[in-house]
Write an enzyme that holds these catalytic residues in place. Sequence first.
Site: not given
Ligand SMILES: [Zn+2]
Length: 211
Positions: A35, A181
């Site tokens: 992400d 992430h």
């Molecule tokens: Zn996010």
Amino acid sequence: MRNKIIYFIRSKLLPDSLFLINGKRESKSLYLTFDDGPVQGVTEELLELLAQHKVKATFFIIGSRISKSSDLLKKIHQQKHTIANHSYSHPNFTKLSSETMLEQIITTNELIRATTQQCCRLFRAPQGRWSIRLLFKLFRLKMTAVHWSRDSMDFLKEQPEKIVKRFIDEPVKNGDIILFHDDNSRCIEALKTLIPHWHSQGFSLNALENK
Ligand SMILES: [Zn+2]
């Protein structure tokens, strides 16, 4: 705890085409998801690591990052990873009007399409903040909401060894969708250990299908 119950109920009551939390538990597949990228200086290195291990993944990208990183987005696409929508500017969707929600999703889909010539069918709400209103919007757009079944907790900004330890202490299961992430390099350092570890256990690491 409350969230866990909500996610459990949704995952049992709603079809996978509407709300996906994990892949098929029968197959020995894992789904890495990244992400908040693409980010210059991080995503390239991650792509190299994935290529080195012949791993495919899913990138939930932030639309507003595309103008500065369109080459990077093309590279993700060329390397046959799945590109998915993580909103335009990462707001809290539970606080948005219906119009703004749609704008956030559609603008990002259009930017992805303009850069890669590909439709985007997968969406993940920033911080996994789902609402029935948002799920309904996604249904109307023929998109799938994608949550996760394992969180690397890489947002805690701990040493990569701690991320590795978390997955050794509590091993992954067939079909897990794993949250990372790619806005910082901690996940890369952890995955240098975790990818060979999962391969040695017979898991294949695949991208989610964009349909
Ligand atoms: Zn996010």
